[in-house]
Design a protein around this motif. Structure first.
Motif: not given
Length: 302
Positions: A150-152, A156-158, A272-279
């Motif tokens: 959810x945070x990732x 991306x929305x931000x 399911x496919x989920x984005x991975x974010x870093x910093x």
């Protein structure tokens, strides 16, 4: 990745600086934040260069060149430019410094950096050096955190938002929650497997992210461990806003459904496919392999 434990060639009284300024960070505040600091450094007799990024790849290239000259490389911006510059400086066995000027300044908060120009200039000129760990995520190095769920999605929305940061950090999570359904994550921590339905998984080095969230309070920048926090599906969606509010003071860890692990290598996948974010930016999708690089970055800090 070459790591070098030799002392820096410049001492506190003989430092030269190259600032890598992100002109977009913090709504364009980077240049204005850096200008008085640069002036104070020059008045103290330090050589100072200022480089402005023009593309996503510029930060790393400019930082590599500056580190090769022997300059302290100063990232001026938020967690994204800090990540790109730290990656390049670590690979070049250089010295990294940070001037916070972004929307999210999680690494600066964890390092305990001052915000005033005079205090930052004094720190750059005379501050001590320490080694901190880095996360390796998909071949990239990050000083802060990697996260999925959810945070990732909200991140991306931000990033796509044109509204002020203070508003975006409140609105985007709410909009993301409306469409969110928990995923089942498979998490391998140094060979120990966990299968959990959850809203988010954070793999932390700094533990600070977003607009002032202490999302993984256990995280330590130089303890040789990746600290993992999982917000389980037991947390109702209607309570996620409260969960994030509690995270401002690290109190969310007491909530039912929160699980914490630590290790040196974390492998995460989802159903399911989920984005991975870093910093602050997307660096790929799950599955992901996150490995700790101990003492990989030399940093000027308190």
């Amino acid at each position: 990745m070459p790591l070098d434990d030799r002392p820096a060639e410049h001492s506190a009284g003989r430092r030269s600086f190259t600032a890598i300024v992100n002109p977009v960070a913090g709504g364009g505040r980077g240049a204005a934040v850096w200008a008085p600091i640069a002036q104070l450094l020059r008045e103290a007799g330090a050589p100072v260069r200022t480089e402005t990024t023009r593309s996503a790849d510029d930060g790393g290239k400019l930082a590599s060149a500056a580190a090769a000259r022997g300059d302290v490389v100063v990232a001026v911006g938020g967690d994204g430019v800090a990540r790109d510059v730290a990656d390049a400086v670590a690979r070049s066995s250089g010295t990294f410094a940070l001037v916070p000027a972004g929307r999210g300044n999680g690494l600066a908060a964890k390092l305990g950096l001052p915000r005033e120009a005079a205090a930052l200039a004094d720190l750059l000129l005379g501050g001590g050096e320490r080694r901190i760990d880095l996360l390796e995520v998909g071949g990239r190095l990050a000083p802060g955190n990697a996260y999925a769920g959810l945070d990732a999605v909200a991140n991306l929305m931000m990033n796509d938002s044109r509204i002020p940061a203070g508003i975006a950090y409140r609105v985007a999570p709410v909009l993301a929650v409306v469409r969110w359904k928990p995923a089942r994550f498979e998490i391998d921590v140094d060979g120990e497997r966990h299968s959990l339905a959850a809203h988010l998984v954070v793999m932390a080095n700094s533990g600070r992210y977003g607009h002032g969230l202490d999302i993984v309070p256990d995280a330590v920048l130089d303890d040789g461990l990746v600290h993992v926090l999982v917000a389980g599906a037991e947390i109702p969606k209607r309570r996620i806003a409260r969960f994030m509010k509690l995270a401002e003071a690290g109190l969310h860890v007491r909530e039912p459904g929160v699980r914490r692990f630590s290790g040196r290598r974390i492998v995460v996948s989802a159903d399911r496919p989920l984005p991975l974010c870093a910093d602050g930016d997307q660096v790929g999708e799950l599955p992901a392999d996150v490995t700790l690089r101990p003492r990989a970055l030399r940093v000027i800090g308190p």
